[in-house]
Motif scaffolding. Structure first.
Motif, mmCIF file in Angstrom:
data_model
loop_
_atom_site.group_PDB
_atom_site.id
_atom_site.type_symbol
_atom_site.label_atom_id
_atom_site.label_comp_id
_atom_site.label_asym_id
_atom_site.label_seq_id
_atom_site.Cartn_x
_atom_site.Cartn_y
_atom_site.Cartn_z
ATOM 1 N N ASP A 199 12.244 14.556 3.196
ATOM 2 C CA ASP A 199 13.067 13.554 2.507
ATOM 3 C C ASP A 199 12.425 13.047 1.227
ATOM 4 N N THR A 200 11.292 13.599 0.862
ATOM 5 C CA THR A 200 10.638 13.292 -0.407
ATOM 6 C C THR A 200 10.994 14.350 -1.440
ATOM 7 N N ALA A 201 11.535 13.929 -2.579
ATOM 8 C CA ALA A 201 11.880 14.870 -3.650
ATOM 9 C C ALA A 201 10.804 14.856 -4.724
ATOM 10 N N TRP A 202 10.569 16.010 -5.326
ATOM 11 C CA TRP A 202 9.701 16.113 -6.502
ATOM 12 C C TRP A 202 10.289 17.183 -7.413
ATOM 13 N N GLU A 270 9.039 -3.365 0.999
ATOM 14 C CA GLU A 270 7.989 -2.385 1.314
ATOM 15 C C GLU A 270 6.777 -3.075 1.934
ATOM 16 N N PRO A 271 5.953 -2.317 2.679
ATOM 17 C CA PRO A 271 4.670 -2.856 3.124
ATOM 18 C C PRO A 271 3.699 -2.968 1.949
ATOM 19 N N ASP A 272 2.890 -4.009 1.931
ATOM 20 C CA ASP A 272 2.007 -4.202 0.777
ATOM 21 C C ASP A 272 0.916 -3.142 0.669
ATOM 22 N N LYS A 273 0.653 -2.410 1.756
ATOM 23 C CA LYS A 273 -0.369 -1.348 1.699
ATOM 24 C C LYS A 273 0.218 -0.016 1.226
ATOM 25 N N ALA A 274 1.527 0.025 1.017
ATOM 26 C CA ALA A 274 2.185 1.268 0.591
ATOM 27 C C ALA A 274 3.399 0.933 -0.274
ATOM 28 N N ASP A 275 3.179 0.063 -1.251
ATOM 29 C CA ASP A 275 4.303 -0.475 -2.036
ATOM 30 C C ASP A 275 4.483 0.261 -3.358
ATOM 31 N N CYS A 276 4.716 1.583 -3.277
ATOM 32 C CA CYS A 276 4.777 2.394 -4.496
ATOM 33 C C CYS A 276 5.974 2.029 -5.380
ATOM 34 N N LEU A 277 7.070 1.604 -4.804
ATOM 35 C CA LEU A 277 8.240 1.239 -5.612
ATOM 36 C C LEU A 277 8.007 -0.093 -6.321
ATOM 37 N N TYR A 278 7.476 -1.062 -5.587
ATOM 38 C CA TYR A 278 7.140 -2.354 -6.198
ATOM 39 C C TYR A 278 6.132 -2.153 -7.335
ATOM 40 N N GLN A 279 5.092 -1.363 -7.080
ATOM 41 C CA GLN A 279 4.073 -1.133 -8.105
ATOM 42 C C GLN A 279 4.652 -0.391 -9.307
ATOM 43 N N SER A 280 5.585 0.515 -9.055
ATOM 44 C CA SER A 280 6.229 1.232 -10.153
ATOM 45 C C SER A 280 7.040 0.278 -11.021
ATOM 46 N N MET A 281 7.730 -0.666 -10.381
ATOM 47 C CA MET A 281 8.469 -1.665 -11.142
ATOM 48 C C MET A 281 7.530 -2.582 -11.905
ATOM 49 N N LEU A 282 6.369 -2.856 -11.313
ATOM 50 C CA LEU A 282 5.384 -3.728 -11.947
ATOM 51 C C LEU A 282 4.849 -3.094 -13.232
ATOM 52 N N VAL A 283 4.617 -1.772 -13.200
ATOM 53 C CA VAL A 283 4.184 -1.068 -14.413
ATOM 54 C C VAL A 283 5.274 -1.175 -15.475
ATOM 55 N N GLY A 286 9.531 2.570 -16.337
ATOM 56 C CA GLY A 286 10.682 3.360 -15.881
ATOM 57 C C GLY A 286 10.322 4.596 -15.101
ATOM 58 N N ASN A 287 9.022 4.863 -14.939
ATOM 59 C CA ASN A 287 8.571 6.047 -14.215
ATOM 60 C C ASN A 287 8.053 5.669 -12.829
ATOM 61 N N PRO A 288 8.120 6.601 -11.860
ATOM 62 C CA PRO A 288 7.545 6.324 -10.545
ATOM 63 C C PRO A 288 6.028 6.442 -10.585
ATOM 64 N N HIS A 289 5.348 5.578 -9.846
ATOM 65 C CA HIS A 289 3.880 5.595 -9.792
ATOM 66 C C HIS A 289 3.430 5.559 -8.343
ATOM 67 N N ALA A 290 2.387 6.315 -8.045
ATOM 68 C CA ALA A 290 1.890 6.414 -6.673
ATOM 69 C C ALA A 290 0.839 5.348 -6.397
ATOM 70 N N GLU A 306 3.957 7.807 -2.492
ATOM 71 C CA GLU A 306 4.548 8.440 -3.671
ATOM 72 C C GLU A 306 6.068 8.371 -3.601
ATOM 73 N N PRO A 307 6.723 7.729 -4.575
ATOM 74 C CA PRO A 307 8.186 7.625 -4.548
ATOM 75 C C PRO A 307 8.855 8.989 -4.636
ATOM 76 N N SER A 308 9.972 9.139 -3.946
ATOM 77 C CA SER A 308 10.816 10.318 -4.111
ATOM 78 C C SER A 308 11.514 10.218 -5.456
ATOM 79 N N THR A 309 11.432 11.280 -6.249
ATOM 80 C CA THR A 309 11.968 11.216 -7.613
ATOM 81 C C THR A 309 13.474 10.956 -7.630
ATOM 82 N N THR A 310 14.198 11.565 -6.700
ATOM 83 C CA THR A 310 15.656 11.407 -6.679
ATOM 84 C C THR A 310 16.051 9.972 -6.374
ATOM 85 N N SER A 311 15.457 9.400 -5.356
ATOM 86 C CA SER A 311 15.819 8.031 -4.975
ATOM 87 C C SER A 311 15.295 7.014 -5.986
#
Length: 411
Positions: A199-202, A270-283, A286-290, A306-311
């Motif tokens: 379910d992870t896209a790249w 998201e859980p704070d130990k795996a908050d890749c979407l929150y951190q991506s928004m914080l940057v 507009g790009n996903p960040h792991a 690592e965020p799924s690129t599609t979602s």
């Protein structure tokens, strides 16, 4: 009540990425035609039943909101979690492609017929999982007379491992984190000629993850019907938990497609130990960040770095708020659902399924979160939808939280 709990470790960010409608990600993959195909396929399963939508009226009164609904996916196909919806649909779509047919022409019974199995030959599906997705793939493969191999990240529950093996899969716990386990599964697929169902896209791997996202659409298609039957047009707020983001992106894509600009306010949790979407928004570029590391959280189903690129494209364009939550938020939600008020029904919700309700309860009762509450426009008229995506898929950990008070949220 005593001293109020310090909740300053709950972080949030309001989505300020401004794009025109023409620039925003397409949600055509979750359109009405797609939803009808997905629902039709799932209805062809002998095990199919609409899962319950619980109305927590007493809790709504206590939290001073208009309504709280919990869609209970612990009843899905007897597998205690929602993931089988996406996995089974993706497997079905893959097999339909091999047969040069549209999936609308194939029932589940037809796909597992002797004639089809002889035509397709032996296929091995492989995936990485914390438990629920892998169990769904294993179940679907076994039902359709095919094989499956499942890899799990380090620290995975032995109970979840055994549940996957009991569905007929080869399954192993690795010494890798989730994202590296995905890479291992992808490598094994290439080496052995297996079919990766992830379910992870790249880049270069988007088709099957999109099918999985489409498969999840049955959840909201049912829920919106159930809410309408209760005499309500739609919820005002939807709280969606996220790992790589495929579930959240699927749900949000459905809501955008159905309601457009009139859709509910959507909160990504998201859980704070795996908050890749929150951190991506914080940057904010507009790009996903792991995020990296062991991703050690009680919310095992959301322990993805690592965020799924599609979602990601859907979430960054349409979600209103992203929240990073410590483990006590999910644990509070589990305890509230397991110990209902008055005539409210009991809901057995696992760690990943309960984090949205835990957050709603804290927003309502802890004044330190008033700023976030105001940003979300939560008030006495709010009608909130929570999707409990799993039951007690790890019963031992469930009891540690609910019986023994692990990850306390006391004031």
């Amino acid at each position: 009540m005593g001293k109020m709990r310090d909740v300053t470790d709950i972080k949030y960010i309001v989505n300020k990425i401004a794009r025109t409608n023409a620039e925003k990600a397409s949600v055509e993959f979750m359109n009405r035609k797609s939803a009808e195909k997905v629902r039709g396929f799932h209805k062809s399963f002998p095990e199919y039943k609409v899962t319950p939508l619980h109305s927590l009226d007493e809790l709504s009164k206590r939290l001073r909101v208009g309504a709280i609904w919990v869609k209970d996916e612990s009843y899905r196909f007897g597998l205690n979690a929602f993931k089988v919806l996406g996995g089974s649909y993706a497997v079905g779509k893959y097999l339909a492609e091999q047969l040069n047919l549209d999936i609308s022409e194939l029932s589940f019974e037809k796909l597992r017929s002797k004639e089809v199995k002889e035509q397709l030959g032996s296929i091995t599906f492989v995936t990485a999982t914390d438990g629920n997705h892998g169990r769904g793939i294993a179940w679907a493969a076994e039902q359709l007379g095919q094989k499956s191999v499942v890899y799990m990240p380090k620290g995975s529950s032995e109970i979840r491992l055994n549940n996957i093996r009991n569905e007929g899969a080869e399954a192993y716990i690795t010494d890798l984190n989730y994202d590296d386990t995905v890479r291992l599964a992808s490598q094994k697929a290439e080496e052995n000629g297996w079919v990766l169902v992830q379910d992870t896209a790249w880049s270069g791997y988007e088709k099957i993850p999109t099918w999985i996202m489409q498969g999840y659409g049955t959840i909201l298609d049912e829920a919106m019907e159930q809410i309408a039957e209760a005499g309500v047009e739609r919820p005002t707020h939807v709280f969606l938990q996220a790992g790589v983001g495929s579930f959240a992106g699927s749900m949000l894509g459905y809501l955008v497609g159905k309601y457009g600009d009139e859709r509910p306010i959507t909160v990504i949790v998201e859980p704070d130990k795996a908050d890749c979407l929150y951190q991506s928004m914080l940057v904010g570029d507009g790009n996903p960040h792991a995020v990296t590391g062991d991703l050690n959280t009680v919310m095992a189903g959301l322990a993805c770095g690592e965020p799924s690129t599609t979602s990601w494209e859907v979430l960054k364009d349409y979600a209103e708020v992203f929240v990073s939550c410590p483990d006590y938020v999910a644990s509070r939600g589990m305890r509230i659902l397991a110990s209902p008020l008055g005539s409210d029904p009991q809901v057995i919700s696992g760690e990943s399924g309960a984090v949205g309700l835990g957050l709603v309860s804290l927003l309502a009762e802890n004044k330190m979160l008033n700023e976030m509450k105001t940003s979300l426009r939560l008030n006495q008229d709010s009608k909130i939808l929570i999707i409990s995506t799993e039951g007690d898929t790890d019963p031992e950990n469930f009891r540690k939280v609910v019986w023994d008070g692990a990850y306390p949220s006391a004031w």
